[in-house]
Scaffold this motif. Structure first.
Motif, PDB file in Angstrom:
ATOM      1  N   ILE A 175       0.808  -1.221   0.000  1.00  0.00           N
ATOM      2  CA  ILE A 175       0.000   0.000   0.000  1.00  0.00           C
ATOM      3  C   ILE A 175       0.846   1.278   0.000  1.00  0.00           C
ATOM      4  O   ILE A 175       0.318   2.357  -0.170  1.00  0.00           O
ATOM      5  CB  ILE A 175      -0.997   0.029   1.178  1.00  0.00           C
ATOM      6  N   LYS A 185      -0.056  10.392   7.630  1.00  0.00           N
ATOM      7  CA  LYS A 185       0.710  10.106   6.407  1.00  0.00           C
ATOM      8  C   LYS A 185       1.643  11.271   6.071  1.00  0.00           C
ATOM      9  O   LYS A 185       2.795  11.065   5.687  1.00  0.00           O
ATOM     10  CB  LYS A 185      -0.246   9.826   5.240  1.00  0.00           C
ATOM     11  N   THR A 223       3.341   7.340  -2.730  1.00  0.00           N
ATOM     12  CA  THR A 223       1.889   7.226  -2.611  1.00  0.00           C
ATOM     13  C   THR A 223       1.562   6.239  -1.497  1.00  0.00           C
ATOM     14  O   THR A 223       2.239   5.218  -1.332  1.00  0.00           O
ATOM     15  CB  THR A 223       1.238   6.752  -3.924  1.00  0.00           C
ATOM     16  N   GLU A 228      -1.821   4.217  -0.082  1.00  0.00           N
ATOM     17  CA  GLU A 228      -3.224   3.858  -0.307  1.00  0.00           C
ATOM     18  C   GLU A 228      -3.813   3.299   0.991  1.00  0.00           C
ATOM     19  O   GLU A 228      -3.866   2.086   1.196  1.00  0.00           O
ATOM     20  CB  GLU A 228      -3.334   2.823  -1.435  1.00  0.00           C
ATOM     21  N   SER A 229      -4.268   4.202   1.853  1.00  0.00           N
ATOM     22  CA  SER A 229      -4.792   3.756   3.159  1.00  0.00           C
ATOM     23  C   SER A 229      -6.288   3.506   3.129  1.00  0.00           C
ATOM     24  O   SER A 229      -6.868   3.010   4.098  1.00  0.00           O
ATOM     25  CB  SER A 229      -4.469   4.795   4.233  1.00  0.00           C
ATOM     26  N   LYS A 230      -6.959   3.906   2.037  1.00  0.00           N
ATOM     27  CA  LYS A 230      -8.393   3.700   1.863  1.00  0.00           C
ATOM     28  C   LYS A 230      -9.166   4.218   3.067  1.00  0.00           C
ATOM     29  O   LYS A 230      -9.078   5.368   3.431  1.00  0.00           O
ATOM     30  CB  LYS A 230      -8.683   2.228   1.569  1.00  0.00           C
TER      31      LYS A 230
END
Length: 338
Positions: A41, A108, A223, A225-227
């Motif tokens: 991720i 983040k 990047t 992507e932790s959704k």
């Protein structure tokens, strides 16, 4: 007749059970979640690969009904929290979810700052506006703005920080209005709102809780992507994974490494909730090492709670106390490869 009576009773009982499961008590239930590998991720452009893995850990949190409440009371590693402990006063469910997602976004951001600073790679910032965290009841913004709105202009002016936004508004008088240009669900809109003194703070405004909405600009590009994962507790593990992809040396040394803890832009590791449940999640995922916030050696620190839980469940996982990102890096650099 007896069979009909039994069947009718069964149907009624089933209906009552189903109906009661939708009735929520003023509590949240916290239980062990998952340990999720970060390499899939997090992607640093042109980054190095690793033999082992870094993992974030989570807890599962939800509103309690009578059944989950009873189960939590009987379970050693499920916790009950009163509603007011989890959500702020007058905070709606939507605002709570928005706040959690923003905390993750801030986590983040701080993780990227920490990792790139450690790797001595320059960082630039781009300010996008202010992000609405909450709307105060009985204030002018109520019903006009929502949690999650991004305000990027006030009276046609753009600002470089929330401090400038607040300073501009405070320079006006009660009863005057401001025109706010904002984005909601990728659509731009405008609204004119009168200013009013907030009785709770004594400050002039429209009645919103806000924070900076900014992004970091780095090369190589990263990047995450932790959704829908919310909260700030993955900060430390994010920063370790990012840094490990930035440098040639593989700090995992082939181990499965889990952990938790907030991180700020200076690399300071902060405490989190649900450490006991996260230890269980990491153990189930096969983690061999777990980083826990040390809180400068406090007797009731996350580290002590984690160590006690690890002992109780008889895991072979090593629990490592850390106060800073650098301490975690130093531990890994002294680790023998598998």
């Amino acid at each position: 007749m007896r069979n009909k009576h039994f069947f009718r009773t069964f149907i009624i009982a089933t209906f009552i059970i189903m109906l009661s499961s939708f009735y929520h008590l003023p509590y949240y239930v916290s239980k062990p979640g998952m340990a999720k590998e970060l390499a899939p991720i997090i992607h640093v452009e042109g980054g190095y690969e690793e033999e082992g893995s870094f993992m974030l850990t989570t807890v599962r949190m939800g509103k309690a009904n009578i059944y989950s409440y009873a189960l939590a009371k009987l379970s050693k590693y499920q916790e009950l929290y009163p509603l007011e402990v989890i959500r702020k006063k007058d905070e709606t469910e939507e605002e709570y979810n928005v706040r959690q997602l923003h905390l993750m976004a801030s986590s983040k951001l701080a993780a990227i700052e920490t990792a790139y600073k450690k790797a001595k790679i320059p960082i630039q910032y781009h300010y996008n506006g202010v992000y609405v965290l909450s709307v105060v009841p009985n204030m002018p913004a109520n019903g006009k703005l929502q949690a999650g709105d991004r305000i990027f202009q006030v009276d046609g002016n753009e600002f470089q920080s929330s401090e400038q936004f607040i300073q501009y508004v405070s320079g006006k008088k009660a009863g005057e209005s401001v025109k706010l240009t904002f984005e909601r669900r990728k659509k731009t809109d405008e609204v004119t709102i009168p200013l009013q003194m907030n009785p709770d703070t004594g400050k002039l405004g429209v009645g919103i809780g806000l924070v900076d909405d900014k992004e970091v600009i780095v090369k190589p590009v990263v990047t995450i992507e932790s959704k829908d994962i919310g909260g700030p507790s993955a900060g430390l593990m994010f920063s370790l994974e990012i840094y490990n992809q930035l440098v040639k040396e593989d700090l995992t040394r082939g181990y499965q490494i889990a952990g938790t803890g907030t991180i700020d832009a200076n690399g300071i590791v902060g405490s989190i909730g649900g450490i006991e449940q996260k230890i269980i999640a990491a153990d189930k995922a096969g983690a061999e090492i777990f980083f826990a916030p040390n809180e400068e050696g406090a007797a009731d620190s996350n580290y002590h709670a984690a160590a006690e839980t690890a002992k109780d469940i008889k895991t072979k996982m090593k629990i490592i106390p850390v106060d800073t990102f650098d301490e975690a890096i130093d531990y890994l650099r002294n680790l023998k490869s598998k």
